[in-house]
Scaffold this motif. Structure first.
Motif, PDB file in Angstrom:
ATOM      1  N   SER A  30       0.802  -1.229   0.000  1.00  0.00           N
ATOM      2  CA  SER A  30       0.000   0.000   0.000  1.00  0.00           C
ATOM      3  C   SER A  30       0.830   1.271   0.000  1.00  0.00           C
ATOM      4  O   SER A  30       0.325   2.337  -0.335  1.00  0.00           O
ATOM      5  N   GLU A  31       2.102   1.157   0.341  1.00  0.00           N
ATOM      6  CA  GLU A  31       2.903   2.370   0.497  1.00  0.00           C
ATOM      7  C   GLU A  31       3.380   2.888  -0.850  1.00  0.00           C
ATOM      8  O   GLU A  31       3.684   2.115  -1.762  1.00  0.00           O
ATOM      9  N   CYS A  32       3.472   4.211  -0.951  1.00  0.00           N
ATOM     10  CA  CYS A  32       4.020   4.850  -2.152  1.00  0.00           C
ATOM     11  C   CYS A  32       5.411   4.287  -2.428  1.00  0.00           C
ATOM     12  O   CYS A  32       6.239   4.192  -1.523  1.00  0.00           O
ATOM     13  N   PRO A  33       5.689   3.902  -3.669  1.00  0.00           N
ATOM     14  CA  PRO A  33       6.976   3.236  -3.951  1.00  0.00           C
ATOM     15  C   PRO A  33       8.198   4.105  -3.686  1.00  0.00           C
ATOM     16  O   PRO A  33       9.307   3.587  -3.590  1.00  0.00           O
ATOM     17  N   ALA A  34       8.042   5.410  -3.556  1.00  0.00           N
ATOM     18  CA  ALA A  34       9.208   6.263  -3.274  1.00  0.00           C
ATOM     19  C   ALA A  34       9.922   5.791  -2.016  1.00  0.00           C
ATOM     20  O   ALA A  34      11.151   5.802  -1.938  1.00  0.00           O
TER      21      ALA A  34
ATOM     22  N   THR B  34       9.839   2.722  -0.578  1.00  0.00           N
ATOM     23  CA  THR B  34      10.469   1.413  -0.782  1.00  0.00           C
ATOM     24  C   THR B  34      11.767   1.600  -1.571  1.00  0.00           C
ATOM     25  O   THR B  34      12.790   0.981  -1.276  1.00  0.00           O
TER      26      THR B  34
END
Ligand code: PLP
Length: 454
Positions: free
Chosen positions: A34-38, A40
């Motif tokens: 669910s987290e924005c890939p920035a 990760t």
């Protein structure tokens, strides 16, 4: 009351699993969905650079100087949660204020029908400001506070140009992002939406005569264009590398700005609220002339999101008569819960005993942790910067080593963060509630890690 088995906040670290442990790993897998890939991508890059894993631990409890993670490991938090938990996580007086307020009202009608708490807080902040009759605009984040300050400055001067400093960081909403001297990469993708009239000049670092002179010349050149209405400056660069500004040079910059009809915003979001151990608003720097706007955030809410833009009366009048509409407001403006928390923080920090203990904590952190480690040749520390409880160690080995040290510290139970424009600093913004034992154990852990990770 602290429940049985709950953190007290004065514990030493206790890490019984790999870091992150199995429960945190499951949380992190869910997070990746669910987290924005920035975010990760940042972890992946850190791992590649340092050769060590950078998956996060997952916090489940925080009190005093300590946090617990999903795997029941206990850490000492040398960041105080980005500087917010200045008086310790879950400070009892702040929690009691939140509990009291939550029994009465958790939301009011912002600028239309404010809560009693909001009015009390604005009165208190106005009284704490460095000028008589100061006015206040509350916000929800540091970036919000800077937005309000930038808008106030443009109204007061009718000039949109901003002078900002290399290494400066003011948050990532569009107004402050345009003035982000910390990283051009942060600005670049959004450049088309940002104020194009920003002049970046050297930061007048204390003790660096060349930087002070370059700063003076840069400010003079930018002011000479006649387009600059604002100078936006941190008294100590925080994220940009924990560099203390030269008080006299900053005072001179204020004089130059005033002579040219510009206003000066002091971004005290990190440094204020006594983090630099000397004052609410101006972190003790001997400004020979006062700035016109001061922005507070982070520690102000004791963990609840709130910021405050304090305005000299002469600047505030520029908001004028808004024709019956509030031209700067938001749904949650002056949220009563956050205001109650901030009032509790102000009560604490206006208590002379608490102030003395914050100062003593700052002195002890330098003498017990920073100086012995920085002075130990085996530790590979190239420089030390900061003031009060905002400290940076510049490490030999740059970003790669800093990331590896950060990870090794985490594995031994200490939360620290990288900092500086080049990422070559280890940054410490500890809560002002560390015990002697936590400092002594922290020092020896840091020394051992710095000796090992070269
Ligand atoms: C000096 C300074 N200004 C502004 C900000 C932005 O605050 P926020 O992240 O709450 O928007 C920060 C955050 O680190 C900061 O250090």
């Amino acid at each position: 009351m602290i429940a049985d088995g709950a953190l007290r906040g004065d514990e030493l670290p206790s890490v019984g699993t790999e870091v992150p442990g199995p429960r945190a790993r499951r949380w992190v897998e869910r997070l990746a969905q669910s987290e924005c890939p920035a975010l990760t991508a940042r972890r992946r890059r850190r791992a590649e650079l340092s050769g060590t894993e950078h998956d996060p631990i997952v916090w489940t409890e925080a009190r005093g100087a300590c946090v617990r993670d999903a795997d029941d490991n206990i850490y000492v938090d040398f960041t105080a949660g980005f500087g917010v938990a200045m008086l310790g996580h879950s400070r009892p007086s702040v929690i009691a204020a939140i509990q009291r307020q939550s029994g009465r009202m958790v939301h009011a009608l912002g600028d239309v029908f404010p809560s009693d708490r909001k009015i009390e807080l604005e009165e208190r902040l106005s009284a704490a400001a460095p000028w008589p009759n100061a006015k206040v605009i509350l916000g929800l984040s540091g970036a919000d506070g800077i937005e309000a300050a930038l808008k106030s400055a443009v109204l007061a001067t009718r000039r949109a140009g901003v002078i900002a400093f290399e290494g400066g960081y003011h948050g990532l909403a569009h107004g402050p992002l345009a003035a982000c001297g910390y990283s051009a990469r942060f600005r670049q993708p959004f450049a088309g939406q940002l104020n194009a009239d920003v002049a970046f000049v050297s930061y007048p670092a204390k003790g660096d005569r060349a930087a002070i002179e370059a700063s003076r010349q840069g400010v003079a050149r930018a002011l000479a264009t006649g387009r600059m209405g604002t100078v936006l400056v941190e008294p100590v660069l925080g994220r940009g590398g924990v560099v203390e500004g030269d008080g006299e040079a900053l005072g001179r910059i204020v004089q130059m700005a005033h002579a040219a009809g510009a206003v000066v915003i002091a971004d005290e979001i990190y440094t204020g609220s006594f983090r630099c151990a000397d004052g609410w608003c101006l972190s003790g720097l001997s400004w020979s002339e006062l700035p016109d706007i001061v922005v507070l955030g982070k520690a102000l809410g004791g963990g609840l999101p709130i910021s405050a833009c304090l305005l000299r009366d002469e600047v505030a009048v520029a908001w004028g008569d808004p024709d019956g509409e509030a031209v700067h407001t938001s749904t949650f403006l002056g949220n009563p819960l956050a205001c109650s928390a901030a009032l509790a923080v102000m009560d604490e920090l206006e208590d002379p005993t608490v102030r003395a203990s914050v100062r003593a904590q700052a002195e002890a952190f330098w003498s017990d942790v920073i100086e012995p480690v920085a002075g130990d040749d085996r530790c590979g520390v190239l420089g030390v910067g900061g003031r009060g409880l905002l400290v940076g160690l510049r490490l030999d080995g740059g970003l790669r080593r800093v990331l590896a040290v950060m990870r090794a510290m985490l594995e031994r139970g200490y939360v620290v963060l990288p900092g500086g424009v080049k990422g070559d600093q280890l940054t410490f913004t500890p809560p002002a509630v560390l015990t002697d034992a936590q400092r002594a154990h922290g020092r020896e852990t840091l020394r051992a890690v710095l000796c090992e990770v070269r």
